[in-house]
Enzyme design. Structure first.
Site, PDB file in Angstrom:
ATOM      1  N   TYR A 102       0.819  -1.204   0.000  1.00 47.63           N
ATOM      2  CA  TYR A 102       0.000   0.000   0.000  1.00 47.63           C
ATOM      3  C   TYR A 102       0.859   1.263   0.000  1.00 47.63           C
ATOM      4  O   TYR A 102       0.459   2.283  -0.531  1.00 47.63           O
ATOM      5  CB  TYR A 102      -0.922   0.025   1.226  1.00 47.63           C
ATOM      6  CG  TYR A 102      -2.205  -0.744   1.067  1.00 47.63           C
ATOM      7  CD1 TYR A 102      -2.186  -2.117   0.861  1.00 47.63           C
ATOM      8  CD2 TYR A 102      -3.442  -0.100   1.131  1.00 47.63           C
ATOM      9  CE1 TYR A 102      -3.366  -2.819   0.727  1.00 47.63           C
ATOM     10  CE2 TYR A 102      -4.622  -0.798   0.997  1.00 47.63           C
ATOM     11  CZ  TYR A 102      -4.578  -2.161   0.792  1.00 47.63           C
ATOM     12  OH  TYR A 102      -5.756  -2.853   0.659  1.00 47.63           O
ATOM     13  N   ASP A 155      -2.095 -18.552   1.305  1.00 43.23           N
ATOM     14  CA  ASP A 155      -3.037 -19.301   0.457  1.00 43.23           C
ATOM     15  C   ASP A 155      -3.749 -20.374   1.284  1.00 43.23           C
ATOM     16  O   ASP A 155      -4.970 -20.563   1.191  1.00 43.23           O
ATOM     17  CB  ASP A 155      -2.333 -19.900  -0.777  1.00 43.23           C
ATOM     18  CG  ASP A 155      -1.011 -20.594  -0.458  1.00 43.23           C
ATOM     19  OD1 ASP A 155      -0.554 -20.523   0.702  1.00 43.23           O
ATOM     20  OD2 ASP A 155      -0.436 -21.216  -1.374  1.00 43.23           O
TER      21      ASP A 155
HETATM   22  C1  IPM Z   1     -10.420  -1.523   3.705  1.00 44.00           C
HETATM   23  C2  IPM Z   1     -10.662  -0.968   2.330  1.00 44.00           C
HETATM   24  C3  IPM Z   1      -9.510  -0.030   1.978  1.00 44.00           C
HETATM   25  C4  IPM Z   1      -8.245  -0.841   1.979  1.00 44.00           C
HETATM   26  C5  IPM Z   1      -9.691   0.714   0.645  1.00 44.00           C
HETATM   27  C6  IPM Z   1     -10.972   1.489   0.585  1.00 44.00           C
HETATM   28  C7  IPM Z   1      -8.506   1.617   0.369  1.00 44.00           C
HETATM   29  O1  IPM Z   1     -10.814  -1.977   1.395  1.00 44.00           O
HETATM   30  O2  IPM Z   1     -10.380  -0.740   4.670  1.00 44.00           O
HETATM   31  O3  IPM Z   1     -10.288  -2.738   3.836  1.00 44.00           O
HETATM   32  O4  IPM Z   1      -7.903  -1.480   0.975  1.00 44.00           O
HETATM   33  O5  IPM Z   1      -7.553  -0.835   2.997  1.00 44.00           O
END
Ligand code: IPM
Ligand code: MN
Length: 353
Positions: free
Chosen positions: A142, A221
């Site tokens: 991320y 997995d």
């Molecule tokens: C979550 C959501 C978020 C993530 C998105 C909206 C960015 O799916 O909080 O799980 O991927 O973390």
């Protein structure tokens, strides 16, 4: 007590479900004679529309100055099918997690006895399942370096973790395991990924400091399979950001609806409480979305941010009663029985409190 709560409803069904959570907070504060002060702020697509920024500086200032953040959801379909879009609502959620230092996302998975038939899994598999997913929230793909080359035809995301990032999330997970059934499952892909090998190495180093905790290691997995094959195996499951995102959506099936799962994000600054579901744009403004995940997020706020267990329990009991009595939205309504509106479920639960 008096608490300052930042309310960030966001997009889609966010405002509707957060409004029900606020009703529950008000009810519990009346019951226990607490005072709350709400400050509403923008995040997500609505913040982009108003300011150009999905997490405006003003919103950050309000969150930093509050005792807790109640969050709805972000996302808007107009961005989903436009991969060239430079600014996206989801960036608001990532920015708030990073800027508040919310490195741990706690997603409890429980079953409601009256809903075991609603799960797509067999009743005997899910009945009594009760575990806590700990998802690392400010690292991994991320936030790792990403980019394009070859005129845009090659793209990459980097899964990167430092020792200190892994240690702090594992420490928290060991601590939660101690408070629960002392069983920790570390989920990784250590047979392939170097970052996973670091996670596993550090977990093995740390395990002797928690002699009462039984630790096992599971490839992601396999974990995806075991979650639905034997959900009762798990007590505390800890994993990196992307794996945790995927596994917790899967785990929501166990309870019967995405609309039931709450979460707490904790770390350096103000803790944040949000349903795990998204903005569900198809339902926005229709008063049909399930508010329970948002209301249970408010219960987690009392427990995790304010240390008020009785208040949290009062909310949980009212939610359980609503489900037991069939005061549920359409995602959970039994065939042939009426579905209640979002606001009706919220009113009923607040009244019950
Ligand atoms: C979550 C959501 C978020 C993530 C998105 C909206 C960015 O799916 O909080 O799980 O991927 O973390
Ligand atoms: Mn997700």
């Amino acid at each position: 007590m008096k608490w300052k709560i930042a309310v960030l409803p966001g997009d889609g069904i966010g405002p509707e479900v957060v409004a029900q959570a606020v009703k529950a907070v008000d009810a519990v504060c009346r019951k226990y004679s607490h005072d709350v002060e709400y400050t509403h702020a923008l995040v997500g697509a609505c913040a982009i529309d108003a300011t150009g920024d999905p997490y405006p500086e003003e919103t950050h200032r309000i969150c930093m100055g509050s005792d807790a953040v109640l969050f709805g959801a972000v996302g808007d379909p107009k961005y989903d099918n436009d991969p060239t879009s430079k600014v996206r609502p989801e960036q608001g959620l990532l920015a708030i997690r990073k800027k508040l230092g919310l490195y741990a996302n706690l997603r409890p998975v429980e079953t409601f006895p009256s809903l075991v038939d609603r799960s797509p899994l067999r009743k005997e598999l899910v009945d009594g399942a009760d575990f806590l997913c700990v998802r690392e929230l400010t690292g991994g793909m991320y936030f790792g370096e990403k980019g394009r080359k070859d005129g845009g035809d090659t793209a990459w995301d980097t899964c990167i973790y430092s020792r200190s990032e892994v240690e702090r999330i594992l420490k928290l997970s060991f601590e939660y395991a101690c408070r629960r059934r002392s069983h920790l499952t570390v989920v990784d892909k250590a047979n392939v990924l170097e970052s996973s090998r670091l996670w596993r190495q550090i977990a093995m180093e740390m395990a002797p400091s928690w002699p009462d905790v039984q630790v096992d290691y599971m490839f992601v997995d396999n974990a995806a399979m075991q979650l639905i094959r034997q959900p009762k195996f798990f007590d505390v499951l800890v994993t990196e950001n992307t794996f945790g995102d995927i596994l917790t959506d899967e785990a929501s099936c166990i309870s019967g609806s995405m609309g039931l799962l709450a979460s707490a994000s904790v770390g350096a600054h103000t803790s944040l409480f949000e349903p795990i579901h998204g903005s569900y744009p198809q339902a926005a403004g229709k008063d049909i979305a399930n508010p329970v995940a948002a209301i249970l997020s408010a219960a987690m706020m009392f427990e995790y941010a304010f240390g008020r267990m009785d208040e949290g329990r009062a909310i949980r009991e009212a939610v359980a009663a609503s489900i037991m009595e069939g005061i549920v939205t359409e995602d959970l309504a039994e065939k042939g029985k009426p579905a209640f509106k979002t606001s009706e479920v919220g009113d009923w639960i607040a009244n019950r409190i």
